[in-house]
Design an enzyme around this catalytic site. Structure first.
Site, PDB file in Angstrom:
ATOM      1  N   ASP A 174     -11.063  -2.351  11.218  1.00  0.00           N
ATOM      2  CA  ASP A 174     -10.047  -3.290  10.750  1.00  0.00           C
ATOM      3  C   ASP A 174      -9.701  -4.349  11.780  1.00  0.00           C
ATOM      4  O   ASP A 174      -9.078  -5.365  11.460  1.00  0.00           O
ATOM      5  CB  ASP A 174      -8.779  -2.536  10.324  1.00  0.00           C
ATOM      6  CG  ASP A 174      -8.951  -1.822   8.991  1.00  0.00           C
ATOM      7  OD1 ASP A 174      -9.950  -2.104   8.292  1.00  0.00           O
ATOM      8  OD2 ASP A 174      -8.102  -0.979   8.650  1.00  0.00           O
ATOM      9  N   GLY A 192      -6.764   1.372  -0.678  1.00  0.00           N
ATOM     10  CA  GLY A 192      -7.875   2.299  -0.512  1.00  0.00           C
ATOM     11  C   GLY A 192      -7.432   3.684  -0.084  1.00  0.00           C
ATOM     12  O   GLY A 192      -7.918   4.695  -0.609  1.00  0.00           O
ATOM     13  N   GLU A 244     -11.359  -4.318   1.321  1.00  0.00           N
ATOM     14  CA  GLU A 244     -10.629  -5.028   0.268  1.00  0.00           C
ATOM     15  C   GLU A 244     -11.445  -6.178  -0.312  1.00  0.00           C
ATOM     16  O   GLU A 244     -11.284  -6.566  -1.455  1.00  0.00           O
ATOM     17  CB  GLU A 244      -9.290  -5.534   0.791  1.00  0.00           C
ATOM     18  CG  GLU A 244      -8.208  -4.475   0.882  1.00  0.00           C
ATOM     19  CD  GLU A 244      -8.271  -3.618   2.116  1.00  0.00           C
ATOM     20  OE1 GLU A 244      -7.260  -2.999   2.456  1.00  0.00           O
ATOM     21  OE2 GLU A 244      -9.345  -3.524   2.759  1.00  0.00           O
ATOM     22  N   ASP A 280       0.809  -1.215   0.000  1.00  0.00           N
ATOM     23  CA  ASP A 280       0.000   0.000   0.000  1.00  0.00           C
ATOM     24  C   ASP A 280       0.845   1.268   0.000  1.00  0.00           C
ATOM     25  O   ASP A 280       0.546   2.233  -0.710  1.00  0.00           O
ATOM     26  CB  ASP A 280      -0.936   0.017   1.209  1.00  0.00           C
ATOM     27  CG  ASP A 280      -2.219  -0.761   0.951  1.00  0.00           C
ATOM     28  OD1 ASP A 280      -2.218  -1.614   0.040  1.00  0.00           O
ATOM     29  OD2 ASP A 280      -3.215  -0.527   1.662  1.00  0.00           O
ATOM     30  N   LYS A 317       0.386  -6.599   1.788  1.00  0.00           N
ATOM     31  CA  LYS A 317      -0.305  -5.314   1.632  1.00  0.00           C
ATOM     32  C   LYS A 317       0.002  -4.370   2.785  1.00  0.00           C
ATOM     33  O   LYS A 317       0.142  -3.162   2.590  1.00  0.00           O
ATOM     34  CB  LYS A 317      -1.812  -5.559   1.527  1.00  0.00           C
ATOM     35  CG  LYS A 317      -2.630  -4.334   1.162  1.00  0.00           C
ATOM     36  CD  LYS A 317      -4.075  -4.715   0.921  1.00  0.00           C
ATOM     37  CE  LYS A 317      -4.840  -3.592   0.247  1.00  0.00           C
ATOM     38  NZ  LYS A 317      -4.941  -2.367   1.042  1.00  0.00           N
ATOM     39  N   HIS A 339      -5.498  -9.179   3.068  1.00  0.00           N
ATOM     40  CA  HIS A 339      -4.467  -9.358   4.097  1.00  0.00           C
ATOM     41  C   HIS A 339      -5.057  -9.597   5.479  1.00  0.00           C
ATOM     42  O   HIS A 339      -4.550 -10.401   6.258  1.00  0.00           O
ATOM     43  CB  HIS A 339      -3.534  -8.138   4.116  1.00  0.00           C
ATOM     44  CG  HIS A 339      -4.245  -6.827   4.296  1.00  0.00           C
ATOM     45  ND1 HIS A 339      -3.815  -5.861   5.172  1.00  0.00           N
ATOM     46  CD2 HIS A 339      -5.365  -6.311   3.716  1.00  0.00           C
ATOM     47  CE1 HIS A 339      -4.619  -4.807   5.123  1.00  0.00           C
ATOM     48  NE2 HIS A 339      -5.567  -5.068   4.239  1.00  0.00           N
ATOM     49  N   ARG A 340      -6.127  -8.896   5.824  1.00  0.00           N
ATOM     50  CA  ARG A 340      -6.675  -9.013   7.169  1.00  0.00           C
ATOM     51  C   ARG A 340      -7.367 -10.360   7.397  1.00  0.00           C
ATOM     52  O   ARG A 340      -7.370 -10.876   8.514  1.00  0.00           O
ATOM     53  CB  ARG A 340      -7.625  -7.853   7.469  1.00  0.00           C
ATOM     54  CG  ARG A 340      -6.945  -6.502   7.318  1.00  0.00           C
ATOM     55  CD  ARG A 340      -7.288  -5.512   8.379  1.00  0.00           C
ATOM     56  NE  ARG A 340      -6.550  -4.263   8.168  1.00  0.00           N
ATOM     57  CZ  ARG A 340      -5.311  -4.042   8.569  1.00  0.00           C
ATOM     58  NH1 ARG A 340      -4.657  -4.984   9.221  1.00  0.00           N
ATOM     59  NH2 ARG A 340      -4.721  -2.887   8.325  1.00  0.00           N
ATOM     60  N   ASN A 357      -4.836  -2.296  -4.777  1.00  0.00           N
ATOM     61  CA  ASN A 357      -6.064  -2.280  -3.976  1.00  0.00           C
ATOM     62  C   ASN A 357      -5.860  -1.437  -2.723  1.00  0.00           C
ATOM     63  O   ASN A 357      -6.387  -1.743  -1.656  1.00  0.00           O
ATOM     64  CB  ASN A 357      -6.464  -3.715  -3.597  1.00  0.00           C
ATOM     65  CG  ASN A 357      -7.891  -3.799  -3.078  1.00  0.00           C
ATOM     66  OD1 ASN A 357      -8.691  -2.884  -3.271  1.00  0.00           O
ATOM     67  ND2 ASN A 357      -8.223  -4.895  -2.418  1.00  0.00           N
TER      68      ASN A 357
END
Length: 419
Positions: A298, A94, A326, A50, A401, A375-376, A92
């Site tokens: 998140d 944001g 995402e 990112d 990410k 990723h999360r 991706n």
């Protein structure tokens, strides 16, 4: 597709792990340093997909971005972004996409802000509508990227209203662009919410703190209105705190295994909204029956996976915005938990209900977890693999990410894998 099967360690995880720098703060600081006149030194920064996209976009617009070590950016700008020779590709990311969509309105020329197939499904219509209301030539035909912005060398001044129900990033994008209004106009930019509802308001506070550090003058008139003076930005040395969202996985691993993980920063010292998750995680295995995730979005995948092992069921509310991250994170978490055991999770509207069962710990329940390139989801479900045998994470590299060293970090605590 690559896979990574986690082998339950069978012992408490203890040791020291330093989470990477905050993604949210790093991308704010990178942009503001790129908009400033002079050289800024950003320390403690995150180097990940990112932030790489943000740095590359700034370079494409005439900003010098040097990386003398693994946690530092040295950014030199002229105070004016230049039109890039080709569309800005932001994957991706944001934060990078939303922030730059507003900032490039200050460019003298045409800029296309675009991303990958996932980013092209993430809404940006409210931000584009707000820019157009200021007289800025901006178009996003699908309501998602790509966005085409035709700038005239400065941001617009006046009053702009924004619906921030989907994302606080829209508000942050307008606020950070506002100081780029023409200084001779002697007219501030007023940013106002169309209602008081805002996704994760704490991230707007992060934005305001970063703006002020780079010399912006912002006044909060009420709970839904800010006035920003056309000051531009001044280069500054800026230190970035560790990423609170990344810390949630380590806090989760600690309570789930009964270990002791030192992350180097007390939870109370974080300024990011996701640090609110610490108190909820610390209550495990007696987390509350209802958890409002609106101000720690998140962190919800982390807490939801922990909830599978809680003593009592947990309902997550205030999380509708997770459907436009995402991936649809409500569906992704629900799908992953039900892959482990059918009926473990239920969706009711935009609420997520986890039917907790402490007896899951110690079982072998082979399950492949589709991360949806998020990723999360990958990092959260790794926690399930600490207590349940057979948990396999698909596309494990997607953690790059925001936390490229995640698997190594767990490995340093004694977690082993099978590829």
């Amino acid at each position: 597709m690559e896979k990574l099967t986690i082998l339950p360690p069978g012992h408490p995880l203890s040791g020291h792990v330093a989470p990477p720098g905050s993604k949210s703060i790093t991308n704010r600081a990178l942009l503001l340093a790129g908009l400033a006149k002079g050289t800024s030194r950003l320390t403690g920064a995150l180097k990940s997909d990112d932030t790489r996209y943000m740095a590359e976009a700034l370079r494409a617009m005439g900003v010098t971005v040097e990386e003398p070590d693994a946690t530092t950016f040295v950014v030199t700008g002229s105070g004016q972004l230049k039109a890039p020779s080709k569309p800005l590709f932001l994957g991706n990311a944001g934060t990078a996409t939303r922030f730059l969509t507003a900032a490039v309105a200050s460019v003298n020329g045409t800029v296309v802000v675009d991303g990958d197939e996932h980013m092209r499904k993430r809404p940006i219509g409210p931000l584009v509508a707000a820019l157009k209301s200021l007289g800025i030539d901006a178009e996003a035909p699908t309501g998602c990227p790509p966005v085409t912005v035709k700038g005239n060398g400065h941001f617009a001044y006046g009053r702009v209203e924004i619906d921030a129900g989907l994302s606080s990033q829209y508000v942050s994008a307008l606020l950070m662009a506002a100081p780029l209004a023409p200084q001779g106009a002697n007219a501030p930019v007023t940013v106002a919410l169309t209602g008081t509802e805002i996704g994760a308001r704490g991230y707007v506070d992060l934005t305001l703190d970063a703006m002020r550090a780079f010399g912006a003058k912002v006044e909060q008139l009420d709970n839904a209105t800010w006035r920003v003076e056309p000051t531009g930005y001044t280069a500054v040395d800026f230190h970035i705190e560790p990423d609170a969202s990344a810390a949630t996985y380590l806090w989760g691993a600690e309570v789930l295994t009964g270990g002791q993980i030192d992350i180097g920063t007390p939870a109370r010292d974080f300024t990011q909204p996701d640090a609110k998750a610490y108190d909820v995680i610390a209550a495990f295995p007696h987390m509350p029956a209802v958890i409002d995730g609106s101000q720690m979005q998140d962190a919800i995948p982390t807490i939801a996976v922990l909830a599978a092992f809680n003593e009592t069921p947990v309902r997550f509310v205030g999380i509708a915005n997770l459907r436009v991250k995402e991936c649809d994170r409500i569906r992704a978490v629900s799908t992953g938990l039900n892959n482990i055991r059918e009926g473990l999770a239920t969706e009711e509207g935009d609420d997520l209900i986890v039917s907790s069962d402490p007896a899951l710990a110690g079982q072998t329940l082979p399950a492949e977890i589709d991360t949806f390139a998020d990723h999360r989801i990958a990092m959260s479900f790794a926690l399930a693999g600490l207590k349940i045998g057979g948990i396999t994470i698909l596309d494990p590299k997607c953690v790059g990410k925001t936390y490229p060293g995640y698997w190594d970090a767990l490995g340093s605590l004694g977690v082993a894998y099978q590829q």
